[in-house]
Design an enzyme around this catalytic site. Structure first.
Site, PDB file in Angstrom:
ATOM      1  N   GLY A   1     -18.561 -32.594 -24.581  1.00 23.37           N
ATOM      2  CA  GLY A   1     -19.352 -32.281 -22.873  1.00 23.37           C
ATOM      3  C   GLY A   1     -18.898 -31.720 -22.298  1.00 23.37           C
ATOM      4  O   GLY A   1     -19.262 -30.350 -22.397  1.00 23.37           O
TER       5      GLY A   1
ATOM      6  N   GLU B   1     -25.288 -37.796 -30.505  1.00 19.11           N
ATOM      7  CA  GLU B   1     -26.093 -38.499 -29.198  1.00 19.11           C
ATOM      8  C   GLU B   1     -27.284 -39.407 -29.542  1.00 19.11           C
ATOM      9  O   GLU B   1     -27.629 -40.077 -28.262  1.00 19.11           O
ATOM     10  CB  GLU B   1     -26.603 -37.426 -28.466  1.00 19.11           C
ATOM     11  CG  GLU B   1     -25.444 -36.530 -27.643  1.00 19.11           C
ATOM     12  CD  GLU B   1     -24.876 -37.442 -25.838  1.00 19.11           C
ATOM     13  OE1 GLU B   1     -25.437 -38.066 -25.953  1.00 19.11           O
ATOM     14  OE2 GLU B   1     -24.439 -36.252 -25.341  1.00 19.11           O
TER      15      GLU B   1
ATOM     16  N   HIS C   1     -28.736 -41.284 -22.214  1.00 15.40           N
ATOM     17  CA  HIS C   1     -28.730 -39.674 -21.100  1.00 15.40           C
ATOM     18  C   HIS C   1     -29.561 -38.869 -21.176  1.00 15.40           C
ATOM     19  O   HIS C   1     -29.596 -38.364 -22.427  1.00 15.40           O
ATOM     20  CB  HIS C   1     -27.104 -39.071 -21.401  1.00 15.40           C
ATOM     21  CG  HIS C   1     -26.753 -38.399 -20.334  1.00 15.40           C
ATOM     22  ND1 HIS C   1     -27.509 -36.946 -20.049  1.00 15.40           N
ATOM     23  CD2 HIS C   1     -25.975 -38.660 -19.122  1.00 15.40           C
ATOM     24  CE1 HIS C   1     -26.731 -36.264 -19.092  1.00 15.40           C
ATOM     25  NE2 HIS C   1     -26.197 -38.038 -17.812  1.00 15.40           N
TER      26      HIS C   1
ATOM     27  N   ASP D   1     -40.850 -36.462  -2.365  1.00 13.60           N
ATOM     28  CA  ASP D   1     -41.764 -35.608  -2.020  1.00 13.60           C
ATOM     29  C   ASP D   1     -42.612 -36.211  -1.338  1.00 13.60           C
ATOM     30  O   ASP D   1     -43.381 -35.656   0.009  1.00 13.60           O
ATOM     31  CB  ASP D   1     -42.812 -34.645  -2.871  1.00 13.60           C
ATOM     32  CG  ASP D   1     -42.047 -33.890  -3.705  1.00 13.60           C
ATOM     33  OD1 ASP D   1     -40.540 -33.224  -3.458  1.00 13.60           O
ATOM     34  OD2 ASP D   1     -42.150 -34.023  -5.694  1.00 13.60           O
TER      35      ASP D   1
ATOM     36  N   GLY E   1     -15.840 -39.406 -40.644  1.00 11.80           N
ATOM     37  CA  GLY E   1     -14.562 -38.992 -40.556  1.00 11.80           C
ATOM     38  C   GLY E   1     -14.042 -37.801 -40.209  1.00 11.80           C
ATOM     39  O   GLY E   1     -12.615 -37.952 -39.312  1.00 11.80           O
TER      40      GLY E   1
ATOM     41  N   ASP F   1     -41.959 -27.690  -4.925  1.00 13.63           N
ATOM     42  CA  ASP F   1     -40.959 -28.550  -5.148  1.00 13.63           C
ATOM     43  C   ASP F   1     -40.266 -27.584  -6.434  1.00 13.63           C
ATOM     44  O   ASP F   1     -41.230 -27.649  -7.181  1.00 13.63           O
ATOM     45  CB  ASP F   1     -41.519 -30.132  -4.845  1.00 13.63           C
ATOM     46  CG  ASP F   1     -40.592 -30.822  -5.932  1.00 13.63           C
ATOM     47  OD1 ASP F   1     -39.534 -30.856  -5.901  1.00 13.63           O
ATOM     48  OD2 ASP F   1     -40.403 -31.478  -6.744  1.00 13.63           O
TER      49      ASP F   1
ATOM     50  N   ILE G   1     -15.514 -36.087 -32.978  1.00 11.59           N
ATOM     51  CA  ILE G   1     -16.270 -35.431 -32.510  1.00 11.59           C
ATOM     52  C   ILE G   1     -16.276 -35.647 -31.188  1.00 11.59           C
ATOM     53  O   ILE G   1     -16.096 -36.477 -30.498  1.00 11.59           O
ATOM     54  CB  ILE G   1     -17.929 -35.016 -32.755  1.00 11.59           C
ATOM     55  CG1 ILE G   1     -17.815 -35.292 -34.175  1.00 11.59           C
ATOM     56  CG2 ILE G   1     -18.311 -34.427 -31.954  1.00 11.59           C
ATOM     57  CD1 ILE G   1     -18.073 -34.430 -35.200  1.00 11.59           C
TER      58      ILE G   1
ATOM     59  N   GLY H   1     -18.708 -39.076 -16.782  1.00 10.78           N
ATOM     60  CA  GLY H   1     -18.813 -38.519 -16.604  1.00 10.78           C
ATOM     61  C   GLY H   1     -18.252 -37.011 -16.657  1.00 10.78           C
ATOM     62  O   GLY H   1     -18.013 -35.830 -16.096  1.00 10.78           O
TER      63      GLY H   1
END
Lengths: 764, 67
Positions: free
Chosen positions: A531, A483, A488, A653, A525, A449, A528, A516
């Site tokens: 993605g 982030e 995520h 599995d 200021g 795997d 950003i 997505g």
């Protein structure tokens, strides 16, 4: 339907195990029973509405005399005490038997003996010999007669019967010859007491060696159980107190000082230390542990003070699971043992029939045609000329019975399996029994795997490319700041990487997730965007050909590339990918060199899958396979005639692990995967797959060698004992020599099994 | 089935007795065989054939149960 383990006391050979199995199957509510002679353990599946282990045990004790105890919680000290008691008893029996047998032998051989001048004459007197032999029969020899009585009472035959018939007949012949020397059985000159005495002495020696060997089979379990801690220091209501390990509950905060063992499994809440995990994983180098790292019970805290939270206690700890694993392993019989059991099961009957024919042949035909006056048994004082035809035929018949005791056959497989599984467990390779060993030795195809098995299963930042005015650290600092609050996995990877590089993250003024596509953040200021291409396209930020080319290159390597744009200008690319485990490539290469067909299976798309496969060196890739179809892919390979081992770690599995001929679960994976696997690798090192295969092959070879040694003694010994060579060479095996042969067959098997302990793994 | 062991025991004893009897008949007609040879042979045949008969009876019982 309930399944429970039980412990048996009083088994003396493989036939005893078969007898218990046969009797138990006839009891109401019992579905199946497996009994292992080597470990003196059994497992029974039964309907709890109809019967209990206690009731089954009582029936077995009443019928056969073996003591059955349910294994709810094993008492190591009690088991050890009872085992030591048994060793001591057999040792005392052996010493006593030889102390008595030697004077009997000297007395009988007096006139032949070179030291005849030192042997007192009275020792040759048949009454003295009778006097010496009787305590031998009633003492050490009693166990065989009691066993025979119990068996015959319930219609079961075992090796006790063979021994009792042989020794009993020799002893009775001696008594008759002593009391009635003129009856015609050879007179007082041919007493037969030395035959009975030496038989008992050799058989008791054989039994002593068997008890010692049996102990070796359970040694691994005893060692592991010995690792358990009895007392733990727990903080409750802010007070540190010492409690017994049984009182620990999940969530307890436990204090472990340097040099002490961790009592249960848990997660570190305070402290930093190096931990010696060698007793569980076989890894000799201490592992550094910090807050939030998991620890395994029974491992040793080496350097710092640790406070940890108990997460697994009692039978859920890894140590208890390993012990259970080995115990179950010793009860799972491979096909080869089932065959050996079948043979030895009917062996005693066949040998009695053979002994009957040997007697009839020599009585009615052989003696008249082939007997030569003056001939003798090999290494025996009995002059065959002085015994009548009936005694001659009975002696040959006794020799056949004695030489064919299948004790070594009973030890051959279980002792090798116990040694093999224990050897594996020592180095963190847990094998679920003889069945798994047998199948693992035949594997020719290995399906690996990808995620969590070949790779770490956790994405990490692999590349940071600056395409604007910012350097790579600045790009990472901005991306990680953006982030920071993200859950995520890709975001987590960036934050982790920034923290590892000691970058200080900036506070954010605004955060918006664009599902997505990526995120929109304001820092100091500045707007950003972080993605994918679509995010840039929506925000009308142009991606230059140079950036596009770099992105495509990263994606071809199986990486996920993200674009960082600051105030409408693309500043850099951050690539995140699942990274390979340290020894994945080495393990795959070694497997290929050993002519295994290696395949990688994954749910990822072809491009990512092929990129990873290329890095590892795997040519055969099964990509885009949904979790539910993994088992199907394994089945397809099996239909092509391949013997497949599936290596996996996740819950998804589990079906494939079950479908495969051998399921190999990685220790760090889910409990379900471990449950489904027949082999569990405690360490993360994939090279242990090779170690497991080689150990399986080695153990199977050992089983075959053991069975060869066990059967060859019988195959050669029985015809010799029956007097096949006598017509030509005047060569006859005496009953006492037959007993020596039999003891040697057990010794050969034991020594051969012990050699497995010296086996060294290729990769440690 | 409860009385099976007892029945098997009696059947096995009877069979062993029968074989011993056959042995005596055959051995009596054999030249050079003494009386004590016949006694010893008879006992030995009785013991061995009793064990064989008992084992066969239980094997038969086991097969029946498996059916």
């Amino acid at each position: 339907m309930k399944k429970e383990d039980f412990k048996i006391q009083g088994m003396h050979c493989a036939s005893c195990a078969t007898n218990i199995e046969n009797l138990s199957k006839t009891l109401p509510g019992v579905k199946s029973v497996i009994v292992d002679y080597a470990t003196q353990k059994g497992v029974v599946s039964f309907d709890e509405n109809i019967t209990t282990v206690a009731a089954i045990g009582k029936s077995i004790t009443d019928a056969l005399g073996y003591k059955i105890t349910s294994v709810v919680e094993r008492n190591l000290e009690e088991e050890n005490r009872s085992y030591q008691k048994e060793i001591k008893q057999q040792k005392n029996y052996t010493i006593f038997s030889w102390l008595v047998a030697i004077p009997i032998m000297l007395g009988t051989f007096q006139e032949y003996w070179i030291l005849s001048s030192f042997v007192p004459v009275f020792l040759a007197n048949s009454y003295v010999l009778w006097l010496l032999t009787t305590p031998l029969m009633l003492g050490p020899g009693r166990q065989f007669f009691i066993g025979t009585y119990r068996g015959l009472k319930h219609g079961f035959t075992d090796m006790n019967l063979l021994v009792s018939t042989g020794t009993g007949a020799a002893y009775l012949l001696g008594v008759v010859n002593t009391l009635f020397p003129n009856l015609g059985f050879g007179g007082s000159e041919v007493a037969f007491f030395e035959t009975a005495a030496l038989l008992i002495a050799f058989l008791v020696l054989g039994r002593y060696l068997e008890v010692l060997t049996r102990g070796k089979a359970s040694e691994a379990i005893r060692k592991l159980m010995g690792l358990k801690v009895k007392i733990a220091r727990v903080i409750r209501n802010e007070v540190e107190q010492e409690i017994s390990i049984e009182e620990i509950i999940v969530g307890d905060l436990i204090v472990v000082k340097p040099g002490e063992k961790f009592p249960v499994d848990g997660v570190i809440r305070f402290g930093y230390s190096a931990v010696d995990e060698s007793m569980i994983t076989g890894e000799s180098i201490p592992v550094e542990k910090k807050e939030n790292d998991t620890i395994i019970g029974a491992t040793i805290n080496l350097t710092g003070l640790i406070k940890f939270e108990a997460t697994k206690i009692g039978k859920d700890t890894m140590l208890s699971q390993i012990i259970k694993f080995i115990e179950d392993a010793q009860l799972a019989k491979p096909k080869i043992q089932k065959l050996a059991d079948k043979v030895s099961g009917n062996f005693i009957l066949i040998i009695h029939i053979l002994a009957l024919f040997v007697f009839l042949f020599w009585f009615f035909v052989g003696y008249d045609i082939f007997f030569t006056p003056g001939s003798q048994f090999l290494l025996s004082s009995i002059s065959l000329s002085s015994v009548p035809i009936s005694v001659f035929a009975v002696l040959l018949s006794i020799t056949v019975l004695i030489i064919s005791c299948p004790c070594a056959v009973g030890l051959a497989t279980p002792s090798a399996i116990a040694a093999g599984t224990a050897k594996g467990a020592e180095y963190g390779i847990l094998i679920k029994g003889g069945d798994a060993l047998e199948r693992a030795s035949k594997v020719n195809t290995v399906v690996l795997d990808k995620t969590g098995t070949l790779t770490k299963g956790k994405p990490a930042v692999t590349d940071i490319l600056n395409v604007g005015s910012l350097d790579s650290n600045q790009i990472l600092q901005i991306a990680a700041s953006a982030e920071k609050g993200s859950e995520h996995p890709l975001g987590e990877a960036m934050v982790k990487n920034a923290l590892e590089k000691n970058l200080v993250l900036s506070p954010i003024d605004h955060f918006q997730a664009i599902p997505g596509h990526g995120i929109e953040v304001i820092i100091d200021g500045k707007k950003i965007y972080l993605g994918n291409r679509q995010l840039m396209s929506i925000q009308k930020i142009t991606i230059s050909d140079f950036v596009e080319e770099k992105m495509q290159k990263l994606e071809e390597d199986g990486k996920t590339a993200m674009i960082l744009a600051v105030d409408g200008t693309i500043e850099g690319l951050i690539a995140v990918a699942d990274t390979l485990k340290e020894n994945s490539a080495a393990a795959v290469s070694a497997l290929q060199k050993m002519d295994f067909e290696v395949l990688m299976i994954t749910g990822d798309n072809w491009r990512t899958a092929e990129a990873i496969a290329k890095q590892i060196g795997i040519q055969n890739v099964l990509a885009g396979v949904l979790p539910e179809n993994k088992a199907l892919e394994v089945k397809k390979l099996q239909e092509q005639g391949k013997v497949v081992a599936m290596v996996g770690d996740g819950i998804n599995d589990a079906p494939a692990l079950t479908q495969a001929d051998v399921g190999i679960a990685i220790g760090s994976g889910s409990d379900i995967a471990k449950e489904a696997g027949q082999i569990v690798l405690v360490k993360e090192d994939l090279r242990d797959i090779i170690n497991a295969f080689e150990l399986s092959k080695k153990t199977m070879r050992k089983i075959k060698e053991n069975l060869f040694w066990a059967f060859i003694y019988n195959a050669l010994g029985v015809p010799l004992a029956a007097g096949v060579l006598y017509p030509w060479f005047k060569f006859l095996v005496s009953p006492e020599l037959a007993a020596l042969f039999m003891a040697f067959s057990s010794v050969s098997v034991t020594l051969n099994t012990l050699l497995l302990k010296r086996y060294k793994f290729k990769y440690i | 089935m409860k009385n099976a062991p007892k029945n098997f025991f009696i059947i096995s004893l009877a069979l062993a007795g029968f074989f011993s009897f056959l042995f005596i008949l055959t051995a009596n007609n054999q030249r050079g065989v003494e009386k004590f040879d016949i006694y010893l042979g008879m006992i030995w045949i009785f013991v061995l054939s009793f064990i064989v008969a008992l084992s066969l009876a239980h094997m038969f019982k086991k097969d029946k149960q498996n059916e």
